[in-house]
Design a protein around this motif. Sequence first.
Motif, PDB file in Angstrom:
ATOM      1  N   GLY A  30     -10.648  64.447  62.981  1.00 20.71           N
ATOM      2  CA  GLY A  30      -9.433  63.969  62.791  1.00 20.71           C
ATOM      3  C   GLY A  30      -8.608  63.894  64.119  1.00 20.71           C
ATOM      4  O   GLY A  30      -7.339  63.939  63.734  1.00 20.71           O
ATOM      5  N   LYS A  31      -8.929  63.459  65.219  1.00 22.68           N
ATOM      6  CA  LYS A  31      -8.271  63.728  66.438  1.00 22.68           C
ATOM      7  C   LYS A  31      -7.202  62.544  66.277  1.00 22.68           C
ATOM      8  O   LYS A  31      -6.310  62.626  66.616  1.00 22.68           O
ATOM      9  N   ASP A  32      -7.693  61.192  65.896  1.00 15.13           N
ATOM     10  CA  ASP A  32      -6.590  60.158  65.634  1.00 15.13           C
ATOM     11  C   ASP A  32      -5.495  60.430  64.708  1.00 15.13           C
ATOM     12  O   ASP A  32      -4.297  60.106  64.916  1.00 15.13           O
ATOM     13  N   LEU A  33      -5.911  61.009  63.596  1.00 13.50           N
ATOM     14  CA  LEU A  33      -5.029  61.198  62.756  1.00 13.50           C
ATOM     15  C   LEU A  33      -4.049  62.207  63.042  1.00 13.50           C
ATOM     16  O   LEU A  33      -2.712  62.005  62.782  1.00 13.50           O
ATOM     17  N   THR A  34      -4.399  63.364  63.871  1.00 13.69           N
ATOM     18  CA  THR A  34      -3.446  64.271  64.377  1.00 13.69           C
ATOM     19  C   THR A  34      -2.627  63.682  65.171  1.00 13.69           C
ATOM     20  O   THR A  34      -1.284  64.085  65.112  1.00 13.69           O
ATOM     21  N   LEU A  35      -2.947  62.814  66.150  1.00 13.08           N
ATOM     22  CA  LEU A  35      -2.118  62.161  66.985  1.00 13.08           C
ATOM     23  C   LEU A  35      -1.059  61.432  66.314  1.00 13.08           C
ATOM     24  O   LEU A  35       0.239  61.473  66.520  1.00 13.08           O
ATOM     25  N   VAL A  36      -1.252  60.674  65.168  1.00 16.20           N
ATOM     26  CA  VAL A  36      -0.373  59.660  64.411  1.00 16.20           C
ATOM     27  C   VAL A  36       0.502  60.858  63.804  1.00 16.20           C
ATOM     28  O   VAL A  36       1.793  60.623  63.638  1.00 16.20           O
ATOM     29  N   VAL A  37       0.147  61.721  63.280  1.00 16.11           N
ATOM     30  CA  VAL A  37       0.918  62.629  62.348  1.00 16.11           C
ATOM     31  C   VAL A  37       1.913  63.334  63.418  1.00 16.11           C
ATOM     32  O   VAL A  37       3.114  63.405  62.771  1.00 16.11           O
ATOM     33  N   SER A  38       1.647  63.752  64.433  1.00 14.62           N
ATOM     34  CA  SER A  38       2.427  64.386  65.374  1.00 14.62           C
ATOM     35  C   SER A  38       3.560  63.487  65.941  1.00 14.62           C
ATOM     36  O   SER A  38       4.500  63.856  66.026  1.00 14.62           O
ATOM     37  N   GLN A  39       3.244  62.354  66.350  1.00 11.20           N
ATOM     38  CA  GLN A  39       4.290  61.272  66.622  1.00 11.20           C
ATOM     39  C   GLN A  39       5.354  60.962  65.363  1.00 11.20           C
ATOM     40  O   GLN A  39       6.565  61.149  65.687  1.00 11.20           O
TER      41      GLN A  39
END
Length: 110
Positions: A36-45
């Motif tokens: 979930g590395k990409d999802l974490t980036l999107v959610v954090s932004q």
Amino acid sequence: MKRSVLTRYRAMAYVTAVMLLVLCACMVFKYGFGMGKDLTLVVSQIHGVLYIVYLIFAFDLGSKAKWKFGKLLWVLIAGTIPTAAFFVERQVVREIEPLLAAETPEPVKA
């Protein structure tokens, strides 16, 4: 102060708190399970942008309610502590509701 100031703050407090919980879950998956590395980036932004909006609305409410700096700081920081915004929002509503009720004009009688 208008009721809409409190309503905007309440909406952003809930949205920010929920997004922070989602972000925490994503971080657990990213660092605990390596996925979930990409999802974490999107959610954090998304959480970051929503937190900025939360800061603006909370500062607006605090300045209109004439809060002391310490209280304002606690309300602003609540958006960074998981679940804290839920509790702080309830506390703020209990404090602001009587102020709004006192400012409501009486209806004019004919």
